[in-house]
Every structure is written in structure tokens, then in C-alpha cells.
Design an enzyme around this catalytic site. Structure first.
Site, PDB file in Angstrom:
ATOM      1  N   ASP A  41       0.871  -1.176   0.000  1.00 22.79           N
ATOM      2  CA  ASP A  41       0.000   0.000   0.000  1.00 22.79           C
ATOM      3  C   ASP A  41       0.899   1.214   0.000  1.00 22.79           C
ATOM      4  O   ASP A  41       1.859   1.292   0.782  1.00 22.79           O
ATOM      5  CB  ASP A  41      -0.953   0.029   1.195  1.00 22.79           C
ATOM      6  CG  ASP A  41      -2.091   1.000   0.915  1.00 22.79           C
ATOM      7  OD1 ASP A  41      -2.925   0.707   0.032  1.00 22.79           O
ATOM      8  OD2 ASP A  41      -2.135   2.072   1.552  1.00 22.79           O
ATOM      9  N   GLY A  55       1.531   6.001 -12.353  1.00 21.95           N
ATOM     10  CA  GLY A  55       0.942   6.859 -11.320  1.00 21.95           C
ATOM     11  C   GLY A  55       1.488   8.284 -11.355  1.00 21.95           C
ATOM     12  O   GLY A  55       1.483   8.954 -12.390  1.00 21.95           O
TER      13      GLY A  55
HETATM   14  P1  IMP Z   1      -2.745   2.038  -3.487  1.00 22.10           P
HETATM   15  O1  IMP Z   1      -1.468   1.568  -2.844  1.00 22.10           O
HETATM   16  O2  IMP Z   1      -3.371   0.978  -4.321  1.00 22.10           O
HETATM   17  O3  IMP Z   1      -3.681   2.619  -2.463  1.00 22.10           O
HETATM   18  O4  IMP Z   1      -2.418   3.188  -4.516  1.00 22.10           O
HETATM   19  C1  IMP Z   1      -1.337   4.041  -4.385  1.00 22.10           C
HETATM   20  C2  IMP Z   1      -1.493   5.321  -5.160  1.00 22.10           C
HETATM   21  O5  IMP Z   1      -0.216   5.979  -5.179  1.00 22.10           O
HETATM   22  C3  IMP Z   1      -1.858   5.126  -6.642  1.00 22.10           C
HETATM   23  O6  IMP Z   1      -2.531   6.267  -7.115  1.00 22.10           O
HETATM   24  C4  IMP Z   1      -0.528   4.998  -7.302  1.00 22.10           C
HETATM   25  O7  IMP Z   1      -0.543   5.383  -8.656  1.00 22.10           O
HETATM   26  C5  IMP Z   1       0.338   5.933  -6.461  1.00 22.10           C
HETATM   27  N1  IMP Z   1       1.682   5.359  -6.377  1.00 22.10           N
HETATM   28  C6  IMP Z   1       2.110   4.372  -5.568  1.00 22.10           C
HETATM   29  N2  IMP Z   1       3.375   4.042  -5.846  1.00 22.10           N
HETATM   30  C7  IMP Z   1       3.738   4.834  -6.879  1.00 22.10           C
HETATM   31  C8  IMP Z   1       4.937   4.927  -7.624  1.00 22.10           C
HETATM   32  O8  IMP Z   1       5.921   4.200  -7.444  1.00 22.10           O
HETATM   33  N3  IMP Z   1       4.933   5.857  -8.591  1.00 22.10           N
HETATM   34  C9  IMP Z   1       3.869   6.656  -8.851  1.00 22.10           C
HETATM   35  N4  IMP Z   1       2.721   6.596  -8.204  1.00 22.10           N
HETATM   36  C10 IMP Z   1       2.660   5.678  -7.216  1.00 22.10           C
END
Ligand code: IMP
Length: 197
Positions: A70, A153
Site C-alpha cells: 500500500d 501513477g
Molecule cells: P494504493 O497503494 O493501491 O492505495 O495506490 C497508491 C497510489 O499511489 C496510486 O494512485 C498509485 O498510482 C500511487 N503510487 C504508488 N506508488 C507509486 C509509484 O511508485 N509511482 C507513482 N505513483 C505511485
């Protein structure tokens, strides 16, 4: 060969985790490879809670050692937002590009350096073992415009001053050595090696 399940359907995370775990001599499985169609509601208010929810749900369904990630982006000028809510920052159904555009607009009046950090928590589930979590952080700044086509992301707007590049401009192998996810997995490796030997 021992197996580990990645508790994520996010293609960007899967690709990075495959590379980060590739040398452990494991069979690395995705939910799709197992036909496991599971949507876990991220109802926690912390990365740890959400990582644990995902690891336990996928682990209990598969009976496999399971790794969940997460992660989120914390912007100081926004008091740490979007943080744990980074995936939902522009509402349901929004794309990565819409989330990046919303963040750039929210910071339009904020001068450099717009300090921020990516944070990741990795949770490791193993049947009959206590669940363990590991954290990694990567410090940087929010850029003024998108740069680069790599990563996923928020990477095109996450600027690393010491590299003079956004995360999306780095080769994935370099991103993995310095990213929040790379650091969290590095912290988890001794535990994974013990579990899977
Ligand atoms: P979750 O962990 O599924 O709640 O989502 C994490 C959020 O942060 C998403 O919008 C991802 O695109 C963003 N995120 C997490 N890790 C990265 C990364 O390494 N690069 C860019 N965005 C990230």
C-alpha cells in the site's frame, strides 16, 4: 519451487515487484494467473492497515505466502495529502493523468521546492505465521509539469533533485534502487528469505 502471490492488480506495481523479487528464486504469481478476482476495499486510514487488509484477503483466499503493497504520495504544502488516499485523489473512475493534473492544479500557487515523499508499506502474509510489515520512503518534490514516460501513477510529476529527473525519466532498474517500494521490499527481504527457504 516456492511460490509467492502479489496481492495487487496494479500493472505498475506488479512489474516493479517482479523485478524486485526476481532473484529470490521464487515462482511469483499474480491474482490473474490464479484466476483470483478479488476486490479488497481499502477501508483503513493508514498504509499499514490497508496493506494488511490486502495481504490477509489474498493470502486467505489462496493459502499462499502473499505480499501486498500500500503506497501513497504525501505533499507537505497539502499537509500530507493525498497520502493514503492517493489512488482516490480525483474520485472513482479517474485516471493517473487526471490525478496528476488535479495535484498540479492544487499546487499552482505554491513555489518551489514543493517537497513531497512517496511512502510504501509492504505486508507479508504466510499461513500460520504472524503478519509482518515493512516501510520504505522516497523524498522528492512535485514538479511544475510532467516529464518522462516511464513508471506509473504520479511518477511523471515526482522530481528527484539529486538526479535532476522525475521518477518517470529513470530506467526502472534505477527507480527500484531508490524508490519507496524498492526500500520497503529491501527491508522485507530477510523475512521473505526466512519464510521461503
Ligand atoms: P494504493 O497503494 O493501491 O492505495 O495506490 C497508491 C497510489 O499511489 C496510486 O494512485 C498509485 O498510482 C500511487 N503510487 C504508488 N506508488 C507509486 C509509484 O511508485 N509511482 C507513482 N505513483 C505511485
Amino acid at each position: 519451487m516456492k511460490s509467492i502471490l502479489l496481492a495487487s492488480n496494479n500493472a505498475g506495481k506488479q512489474r516493479e515487484l517482479l523485478a524486485l523479487l526476481g532473484d529470490l528464486g521464487l515462482e511469483i504469481l499474480t491474482p490473474a494467473a490464479l484466476g483470483l478476482d478479488l476486490e479488497v476495499a481499502e477501508t483503513g486510514t493508514t498504509y499499514v492497515e490497508n496493506a494488511v487488509l490486502k495481504a490477509e484477503a489474498f493470502g486467505a483466499h489462496s493459502g499462499l505466502v502473499t505480499l501486498a503493497d500500500d503506497s501513497g504520495l504525501e505533499v507537505d504544502a497539502l499537509d500530507g495529502a493525498p497520502g493514503v488516499y492517493a489512488a482516490r485523489y480525483a474520485g472513482p473512475g479517474a485516471t493517473d493523468a487526471m490525478r496528476r493534473a488535479k495535484l498540479l492544479a492544487a499546487l499552482a500557487q505554491v513555489p518551489a521546492p514543493r517537497t513531497a515523499r512517496f511512502r510504501a508499506v509492504v505486508a507479508v502474509y504466510a499461513p500460520g505465521c504472524p503478519l509482518e510489515t515493512f516501510e520504505g520512503v522516497c523524498e522528492g518534490e512535485i514538479a511544475f509539469a510532467e516529464r518522462g514516460a516511464g513508471g506509473f501513477g504520479y511518477d511523471p510529476i515526482f522530481y528527484l533533485p539529486e538526479r535532476g529527473a522525475t521518477m518517470a525519466e529513470l530506467p526502472e532498474s534505477l527507480k527500484n534502487t531508490l524508490s519507496h517500494r524498492g526500500r520497503a521490499v529491501a527491508a522485507a527481504r530477510p523475512h521473505l528469505a526466512r519464510l521461503l527457504r
